[in-house]
Enzyme design. Structure first.
Site, short mmCIF file in Angstrom:
data_model
loop_
_atom_site.label_atom_id
_atom_site.label_comp_id
_atom_site.label_asym_id
_atom_site.label_seq_id
_atom_site.Cartn_x
_atom_site.Cartn_y
_atom_site.Cartn_z
N ARG A 133 -66.77 28.78 64.61
CA ARG A 133 -66.56 27.21 64.50
C ARG A 133 -65.82 26.81 66.03
O ARG A 133 -64.87 27.77 65.75
CB ARG A 133 -65.86 27.00 63.22
CG ARG A 133 -65.24 25.85 63.24
CD ARG A 133 -63.19 26.36 62.18
NE ARG A 133 -62.87 25.55 62.11
CZ ARG A 133 -62.67 23.59 61.69
NH1 ARG A 133 -64.12 23.57 61.30
NH2 ARG A 133 -61.86 23.52 61.90
N HIS A 179 -48.77 24.30 59.24
CA HIS A 179 -48.21 23.52 60.98
C HIS A 179 -48.63 21.83 60.56
O HIS A 179 -49.52 21.19 60.06
CB HIS A 179 -48.16 24.24 61.60
CG HIS A 179 -49.32 24.03 62.51
ND1 HIS A 179 -51.12 24.25 62.00
CD2 HIS A 179 -49.82 22.69 63.47
CE1 HIS A 179 -52.01 23.34 63.10
NE2 HIS A 179 -51.23 22.95 63.44
N HIS A 192 -51.93 21.19 58.05
CA HIS A 192 -53.25 21.72 57.39
C HIS A 192 -52.62 22.59 58.15
O HIS A 192 -51.16 23.41 59.30
CB HIS A 192 -53.86 20.92 58.80
CG HIS A 192 -53.55 20.42 60.24
ND1 HIS A 192 -52.25 19.48 60.16
CD2 HIS A 192 -53.79 21.26 61.42
CE1 HIS A 192 -51.93 19.86 61.85
NE2 HIS A 192 -52.65 20.99 62.26
N ASP A 218 -48.64 19.25 63.94
CA ASP A 218 -48.51 18.83 64.94
C ASP A 218 -47.11 17.70 64.92
O ASP A 218 -46.94 16.93 64.21
CB ASP A 218 -50.07 17.90 65.28
CG ASP A 218 -51.26 18.84 64.83
OD1 ASP A 218 -50.30 20.00 64.21
OD2 ASP A 218 -51.98 18.53 64.56
#
Ligand code: GA4
Length: 329
Positions: A271, A203, A260, A205
């Site tokens: 993570r 997507h 990204h 942002d």
């Protein structure tokens, strides 16, 4: 620098991601930031001035939350869109291999949400507020440098949008649990099928800019202009800056709003990434700046308010190109 441990899918390549050193001269940094925004819509930021303590305190608070039992975490959810979310992203059926907290960034809202997140809501809201204040300041600094690099008559034109008391910026903490590795995995971790799972799908942002920080576990990938995915080396001492759709519109497409994604975590360690999404007030108008247009250049996008853009974003899927809805032709 290529990231040796980065996961690769078939179509990935390692690239040199621009690194901006904020301790260098303003003339140098402003020029390099503008170039990075035009070429990648993405850059790494070092010597950023945000205190290690502010980062470490938020990381500790967030880890404490994600270690809680499932019923305890669900007390802070469901994310609609704010609160605790698990696997479900947005309202239209997108799924990811993660848990997250999505929070408004104003002190009142932070305090209100903290009661269901932490047993010590005063500490939690203090720590989140301090972090937000630091990264907002950093965001304003970056936007002022962009204003300088573009030689705008008012270099504050971008930063004023996220400095406004009614700004609609949000904070997101994504948690990708660690995995237990099987014997098989130990033999050939790179070719293991679980290496291609998506943690948070592709997507761009919607906001003006995103300031991202992660711990030392990889997963983030950016899409290069040719559609190839480039793994980004995690660096807990740096921030990564991503240009969003609203910035692309204001620069009449000159800046890239970088696509990204995060691959699912394959490490035994969790993570954790923390994103500050700098957004204007809901009633702010977003349109290409006249200073960004060459003589006779056509405006690529119709003006829209941030509220209209958010409504469009939430009516679509994660991977959709929402800015296309506002194209002039
Ligand atoms: C992507 C960027 C941010 O994480 C976010 C996401 C939002 C959400 O998770 O609620 C959205 C997504 C993001 C874009 C399209 C819509 C809205 C999920 C979704 C499917 C908080 C944002 O602002 O937009």
């Amino acid at each position: 620098m290529p990231c040796p441990t980065a996961m690769r899918t078939k179509k990935t390549k390692a690239v040199g991601i621009p690194t901006i050193d904020l301790s260098q001269s303003r003339a140098t940094t402003s020029k390099s930031i503008v170039e990075a925004c035009q070429d990648f819509g993405f850059f790494k930021l070092i010597n950023h001035g945000v205190s290690d303590d502010a980062i470490a305190r938020l990381e500790t608070q967030a880890f404490d939350f994600f270690q809680k039992t499932t019923p305890e975490k669900h007390r802070a959810g469901p994310a609609n869109p704010f609160g605790y979310g698990c696997k479900s992203i947005g309202p239209n059926g997108d799924l990811g291999d993660l848990e997250y907290l999505l929070l408004r960034s104003d002190p009142t809202s932070i305090f209100e949400s903290s009661a269901s997140i932490s047993n010590d809501s005063f500490t939690f809201s203090y720590v989140v507020n301090e972090y937000v204040k630091s990264v907002r300041k950093l965001g304003c600094e970056i936007l002022d440098l962009v204003g300088e690099g573009l030689w705008l008559p008012n270099k504050y034109v971008f930063s004023n949008l996220i400095r406004d008391v009614h700004n609609d910026s949000v904070l997101r903490i994504n948690y990708y649990p660690g995995v237990k590795h099987t014997e098989n995995w130990e033999f050939s971790p790179k070719s293991h099928p679980s290496n291609n799972r998506i943690g948070f799908g592709e997507h761009s942002d919607p906001q003006i800019l995103t300031i991202l920080r992660s711990n030392d576990v990889d997963g983030l990938q950016i899409s290069l202009q040719d559609g190839i995915w480039a793994p980004v080396c995690p660096d807990p001492f740096a921030f990564y800056v991503l240009i969003g759709d609203a910035f692309k519109a204001m620069t009449n497409g000159r800046f890239v709003s970088v696509r990204h994604r995060a691959m699912a975590n394959n490490s035994k360690n969790p993570r954790m990434s923390i994103m500050y999404f700098g957004a204007p007030p809901l009633n702010a108008w977003i349109a290409p700046l006249s200073e960004m247009m060459l003589p006779n250049e056509q405006s690529l996008y119709k003006p829209f308010t941030w509220a209209q853009y958010k409504k469009a974003a939430y009516s679509l899927r994660l991977a959709d190109s929402r800015l296309d809805l506002f194209k002039t032709s």
